[in-house]
Design a protein around this motif. Structure first.
Motif, PDB file in Angstrom:
ATOM      1  N   ALA A 171       8.292  -0.214  -2.856  1.00 11.42           N
ATOM      2  CA  ALA A 171       7.561   1.000  -3.201  1.00 11.42           C
ATOM      3  C   ALA A 171       7.782   1.344  -4.663  1.00 11.42           C
ATOM      4  O   ALA A 171       8.891   1.235  -5.179  1.00 11.42           O
ATOM      5  CB  ALA A 171       8.019   2.154  -2.310  1.00 11.42           C
ATOM      6  N   MET A 193       3.635  -0.494  -2.531  1.00 10.13           N
ATOM      7  CA  MET A 193       3.148   0.836  -2.149  1.00 10.13           C
ATOM      8  C   MET A 193       3.435   1.806  -3.293  1.00 10.13           C
ATOM      9  O   MET A 193       4.274   1.544  -4.140  1.00 10.13           O
ATOM     10  CB  MET A 193       3.906   1.329  -0.908  1.00 10.13           C
ATOM     11  CG  MET A 193       3.726   0.460   0.291  1.00 10.13           C
ATOM     12  SD  MET A 193       4.860   0.937   1.618  1.00 10.13           S
ATOM     13  CE  MET A 193       6.315   0.021   1.179  1.00 10.13           C
ATOM     14  N   VAL A 248       4.552   5.852  -3.694  1.00 12.36           N
ATOM     15  CA  VAL A 248       5.035   6.932  -2.825  1.00 12.36           C
ATOM     16  C   VAL A 248       5.562   8.129  -3.603  1.00 12.36           C
ATOM     17  O   VAL A 248       5.927   8.043  -4.777  1.00 12.36           O
ATOM     18  CB  VAL A 248       6.165   6.417  -1.903  1.00 12.36           C
ATOM     19  CG1 VAL A 248       5.661   5.329  -0.972  1.00 12.36           C
ATOM     20  CG2 VAL A 248       7.355   5.905  -2.719  1.00 12.36           C
ATOM     21  N   PHE A 256       1.924   8.279   1.010  1.00 14.90           N
ATOM     22  CA  PHE A 256       1.556   6.957   0.510  1.00 14.90           C
ATOM     23  C   PHE A 256       0.257   7.128  -0.261  1.00 14.90           C
ATOM     24  O   PHE A 256      -0.775   7.413   0.335  1.00 14.90           O
ATOM     25  CB  PHE A 256       1.395   5.976   1.674  1.00 14.90           C
ATOM     26  CG  PHE A 256       2.687   5.745   2.412  1.00 14.90           C
ATOM     27  CD1 PHE A 256       3.504   4.662   2.100  1.00 14.90           C
ATOM     28  CD2 PHE A 256       3.121   6.630   3.396  1.00 14.90           C
ATOM     29  CE1 PHE A 256       4.716   4.469   2.768  1.00 14.90           C
ATOM     30  CE2 PHE A 256       4.328   6.443   4.071  1.00 14.90           C
ATOM     31  CZ  PHE A 256       5.123   5.358   3.749  1.00 14.90           C
TER      32      PHE A 256
END
Ligand code: PNW
Length: 472
Positions: free
Chosen positions: A234, A305, A307, A339
């Motif tokens: 992330a 990702m 975040v 997200f």
């Protein structure tokens, strides 16, 4: 790596294992032949709305009937290794009892065919096709499934243990637990927080029992043992991101590396999930069972990702389009994470292309755990088409692979111990909830004729393997 290694440009050491990967349910077909029992994907794919267009793996790439041609194809590309998985329900139709000789015979032919062509067999015991009969008794939420897995591993060690070079217990237990029992977008399609965490533990236990069963039955002397994880990577968007990333790392990564490689569940993971469970399904002695010495850590990587912590106002964003990991999959403290859409460019999965994160991940894992790393999957889906002349000009896939092989090379230059790279995938195949609509192969599969055509990326990869250097 030494300076000597750096001076040679983008070349790879002679021991580096170039190969490609597939998985049983995604390519084999022959779903009810020779005594194969139903798996959770046979069931799930028939649930209305579960899989795009209701596609199933009944036929898939028909690899089960085209084994010899596919082996020749691997040889023609110069593959040094081939990562495949074994369909548990071919070996034990209902997940228990003696090994089915016809199921064993298929994998014997596969392994012998690989060795005859000088290709190293890398076998994965579990790539998501759990016997349905075990799911009917609770699947991975049930402790007994882990014990059954140990028996199955023993059968496979006895059957193939004189020849398989690298054994992998589980493929991506994160997906099995969080997508299968949390988000419900993979088989068995359950959405339950406690079930997700029970699945995490029983998958870990299966890994430990599987390694021990293999060690007791395998005879090949230079064998290596591993598990394949898909580390959750992330990137943060604001000053709340460090805490969001810590929660992702606890549930997504250290929930597996903790018990497997350190012999413990991290304290912050237990705290983050305390409202769901006290983890009393972890019985005394389990962590010792799970914590088995490994020779290699398998790493699957595709994308990242973005975040931040959710401020609780309005609707929580979960970026199911442009975020690689379903926002709805995460229980406990991770439910307060947003997200956000990632930055492009994207592959056909909507997953962002982020080779720099791959490089950093490999350097970090290597120094954290001190284990040799094998890239057991990396690759990309693109909507490629065959031209009039039959050629598939998949320049975007070549570009993706070049960037990610370069990332691996750079990580090695920074000291990461990386022993090989298995491109996902050898051929277009059944992409789970997306059915046949996403093409990851370096070889095209025509789903009407089942004909195979190496794409430009396959020729590019064959050249990389021949020259042991990334083509200019
Ligand atoms: C992996 N996600 O699956 C699997 O190991 C392969 O079988 C699969 O074909 C490949 O990656 C490409 O998808 C994943 O939603 C499926 O985060 C979904 C996710 C991650 C990995």
């Amino acid at each position: 790596m030494s300076d000597d290694y750096r001076q040679h440009g983008l070349t790879f050491p002679s021991s580096f294992l170039f190969g490609s990967a597939t998985a049983s349910y995604q390519i084999e077909g022959a779903a009810s032949e020779d005594g194969r029992g139903p798996s959770i994907w046979d069931t799930f794919s028939r649930k209305p709305g579960a899989v795009l267009h209701g596609h199933t793996g009944d036929v898939a790439c028909d690899h089960y009937h085209r084994l010899d041609d596919d082996l020749d194809l691997m040889q023609s590309l110069g593959l040094e290794a081939y990562r495949f998985s074994i369909a548990w329900p071919r070996i034990q139709a209902d997940g228990t009892g003696p090994a089915n000789p016809k199921g064993v015979a298929f994998y014997n032919r596969l392994v012998d065919g690989l060795l005859a062509r000088g290709i190293k067999p890398i076998a994965t015991l579990y790539h998501w096709d759990l016997p349905q009969a075990l799911e009917d008794q609770g699947g991975w939420t049930a402790r007994d499934t882990a014990l059954r897995f140990g028996d199955y591993a023993h059968h496979m060690g006895e059957a193939l243990g004189d020849r398989v070079a690298v054994w992998t217990t589980l493929n991506e237990p994160w997906c099995s637990a969080y997508l299968g029992y949390g988000a419900g977008v993979h088989a068995p399609g359950v959405t339950d927080r406690l079930a997700t965490l029970r699945a995490v533990h029983h998958l870990n236990l299966a890994h430990g029992l599987g390694i021990q069963a293999l060690r007791a039955s395998v005879t090949r002397p230079d064998v290596q043992y591993s598990a394949t994880l898909n580390p959750q990577v992330a990137r943060g968007v604001d000053d709340t991101a460090d805490e969001a990333i810590r929660r992702i790392d606890a549930l997504g990564n250290r929930a597996f590396t903790g018990p497997m490689l350190r012999g413990e569940y991290p304290a912050d993971l237990l705290a983050d999930t305390a409202a769901i469970t006290d983890w009393s399904f972890v019985l005394p002695g389990d962590l010792e069972q799970i914590h088995q010495p490994l020779d290699v850590l398998g790493v699957n990587y595709y994308s990242t990702m973005r975040v931040r912590l959710w401020d609780g106002v309005g609707e929580r964003q979960s970026a199911d389009g442009h975020g690689a990991s379903r926002g709805t999959a995460w229980p406990g403290a991770a439910e307060e994470i947003e997200f956000l859409p990632t930055d492009g460019p994207y592959t056909d999965m909507g997953w962002n292309i982020d080779p720099a994160a791959f490089e950093d991940l490999l350097v970090g894992l290597s120094s954290e755990y001190g284990l040799p790393l094998m890239i057991t999957e990396n690759g990309a889906a693109f909507p490629d088409e065959a031209d009039e002349d039959g050629r598939v000009r998949d320049a975007d896939r070549i570009d993706y692979l070049r960037q990610h092989f370069t990332a691996v090379h750079r990580a090695m230059g920074r000291g990461a111990d990386i022993v090989g790279y298995q491109v996902w995938s050898l051929m277009d195949n059944y992409e789970w909830a997306y059915g046949y609509t996403k093409r990851f192969g370096i070889v095209r599969v025509n789903y009407e004729t089942l004909e195979r055509t190496p794409k430009d990326s396959a020729h590019w990869y064959a050249q990389l393997i021949r020259e042991r250097a990334i083509p200019a």
